[in-house]
Design a protein around this motif. Structure first.
Motif, PDB file in Angstrom:
ATOM      1  N   ASP A   1     -56.684  19.498  10.962  1.00 32.90           N
ATOM      2  CA  ASP A   1     -55.422  19.437  10.224  1.00 32.90           C
ATOM      3  C   ASP A   1     -55.605  19.783   8.742  1.00 32.90           C
TER       4      ASP A   1
ATOM      5  N   HIS B   1     -51.139  26.312   9.044  1.00 41.05           N
ATOM      6  CA  HIS B   1     -50.883  25.050   8.345  1.00 41.05           C
ATOM      7  C   HIS B   1     -49.810  25.261   7.276  1.00 41.05           C
TER       8      HIS B   1
ATOM      9  N   TYR C   1     -46.633  21.477  14.777  1.00 40.48           N
ATOM     10  CA  TYR C   1     -47.124  20.461  13.844  1.00 40.48           C
ATOM     11  C   TYR C   1     -47.077  19.027  14.379  1.00 40.48           C
TER      12      TYR C   1
ATOM     13  N   HIS D   1     -48.245  20.698  19.707  1.00 39.57           N
ATOM     14  CA  HIS D   1     -49.353  20.255  18.844  1.00 39.57           C
ATOM     15  C   HIS D   1     -50.088  21.425  18.201  1.00 39.57           C
TER      16      HIS D   1
ATOM     17  N   PRO E   1     -52.382  21.321  12.658  1.00 41.33           N
ATOM     18  CA  PRO E   1     -51.736  20.580  11.573  1.00 41.33           C
ATOM     19  C   PRO E   1     -50.665  19.661  12.133  1.00 41.33           C
ATOM     20  N   SER E   2     -50.657  18.432  11.694  1.00 42.69           N
ATOM     21  CA  SER E   2     -49.704  17.475  12.255  1.00 42.69           C
ATOM     22  C   SER E   2     -48.950  16.773  11.142  1.00 42.69           C
TER      23      SER E   2
END
Length: 470
Positions: free
Chosen positions: A78, A441, A289, A285, A89-90
């Motif tokens: 991430d 991202h 994100y 996912h 990236p979350s």
């Protein structure tokens, strides 16, 4: 009276507050820390306490021990400069949703005990179905990731008609893995040629289907890709949909990575025809994100899932009662399943679709920026142009043998893992290694891309012996 395996309310709050602080600190300081480093199993096993605990310990101390052991021994997928593989990236909102779903121990498999989660999942599935252009007859469910989404879709296709499956060399490995799991032998797999853009060659597919029919075989499923892992290529979905409709063959689109680009005007016509697929795999996912795990499978006709997966058992009789009960165990392989949909539902509600659209377009623009930088000098050869936030390239060594270029390419990638500033890995195009950037991202900046390319040039010089350019 003490309750086994239950903390006091005060201890639960103490532990929960610490967990939130750890995650917030992680996200707030991530940019200033290394992406990761080379794993050292012997060192890790020496540090980790492998003794089975016999008695209790303070939960906060256990949490602190866990965090101390985790922080330095993971690569941060991430991180804004994690540009390898498909990044993950979350959002903090998604992480909180996972915590709530776990904390409430939501069972999202059947109607009686999870009616609210079922309706929320159906709502979220309908959002995705609409975005992908599938009709109201469609449906689907959340699964662990793209591998399982592809497996569910291919099994649904096989339940409709068992026969041959058509893929390309660029089809994700999870398809072949899933086919083996389902009992397909290699003799029922057809590898179709690709064009000069690494897309499935529709004319070659048409010829192969005709040949198979002449031999008395049964074409069952064509697996197209929307956003290949290697290059971001998108198969010609409209033309494939035409062919599959004419031949009465199931069209599955593996959009685990690229289907998210339906949000973007920059993707242009690349995804035209996506809504004509019989099934679609996508991974929130990845480019939407969400924390791991959040895969999704969508189908054009939801009855194809119930035909393939519906089950009856004497202890589940009551789950059939009520007004239009929605049992997700009828739509996929799991009976026990967690509430994966909550994270995307909360994230869409919190940020709105426009924010996701801007984030997706940001990644596409940065890959094009990377391409401009790579083409500006004489250090790099772009192998496949920027597409859906992916670009591949290798160092330019005039007069050098291909083997020398290949060795340098791999040494550069290994060097990024040791350096820690950014992570760039290789893939193979035409049997040779290339460096590959995947820039998804939302917090990655143009400066990050510029500095990463500068790092690659420095690593190339070092790998060549430190005596000037590679």
């Amino acid at each position: 009276m003490d309750i086994p395996l239950r903390l006091s309310p005060a201890d639960m709050r103490r532990l929960g507050h610490l967990a939130v602080d750890e995650v917030v600190d992680h996200l707030a300081t991530l940019r200033d820390r290394p992406v990761g480093g080379p794993p050292d199993r012997a060192r890790m096993e020496a540090l980790f306490d492998a003794r089975l605990p016999g008695g209790p310990a303070d939960p906060v101390e256990v949490m602190e021990q866990a965090m101390a052991q985790l922080r330095d021994f993971i690569v941060h997928t991430d991180h804004p400069r994690f540009l390898a593989y498909i990044p993950g990236p979350s959002t903090f909102v998604g992480a909180v949703a996972d915590f709530v779903a776990s904390g409430l121990n939501v069972f999202a498999g059947q109607w009686i005990v999870g009616a609210g989660p079922a309706v929320m999942e159906r709502t979220t599935i309908d959002w995705l179905r609409t975005l992908c252009g599938l009709p109201e007859t469609g449906g689907g469910l959340f699964v662990s990731g793209g591998t399982m989404a592809n497996l569910v879709a291919v099994h649904a296709a096989r339940s409709r008609r068992d026969g041959l499956v058509y893929v390309t060399s660029q089809t994700h490995g999870s398809i072949r893995k899933g086919l083996r799991f389902l009992g397909f032998d290699e003799g029922r797999l057809r590898i179709i040629a690709t064009d000069d853009r690494h897309r499935m060659d529709v004319a070659a597919l048409r010829r192969r289907v005709a040949r198979d029919r002449e031999e008395g075989l049964v074409p069952s499923c064509v697996v197209a890709t929307a956003g290949t892992t290697n290059t971001g290529a998108v198969d010609p979905l409209g033309a494939l949909a035409d062919l599959c409709a004419a031949e009465d063959v199931w069209l599955h689109v593996d959009g685990a990575y690229g289907a998210a680009a339906v949000l973007s005007d920059r993707a242009g016509d690349l995804l035209e025809g996506l809504g004509r697929a019989d099934s679609i795999a996508l991974d929130p996912h990845k480019w939407w994100y969400q924390p791991y795990e959040a895969g999704c499978v969508l189908v054009r006709d939801e009855t194809t899932l119930t035909d393939a997966f519906a089950m009856n058992a004497e202890y589940l009789r009551e789950t059939r009662h009520g007004t239009a009960p929605l049992n997700y165990y009828d739509l996929g392989p799991q009976l026990t399943r967690g509430f994966r949909a909550l994270k995307l539902w909360m994230s869409f509600k919190t940020f709105g679709l426009d924010a996701f659209r801007q984030a997706v377009e940001h990644g596409i623009a940065l890959a094009e920026h990377a391409q401009d930088l790579l083409l500006r000098g004489d250090r790099w050869d772009v192998v496949t142009p920027a597409q859906l936030a992916i670009i591949t390239f290798r160092p330019r060594l005039p007069g050098a043998a291909p083997g020398r270029v290949d060795d340098l390419t791999r040494r550069i990638a290994t060097g990024t893992l040791r350096d820690g500033f950014a992570l760039v890995m290789t893939t193979e195009i035409g049997g040779r290694p290339v460096l590959r950037l995947c820039i998804t991202h939302p917090e990655t900046t143009a400066r990050d891309v510029t500095d990463t390319i500068a790092l690659l040039e420095r690593l190339a010089d070092e790998a060549a012996g430190g005596n000037g350019r590679a």
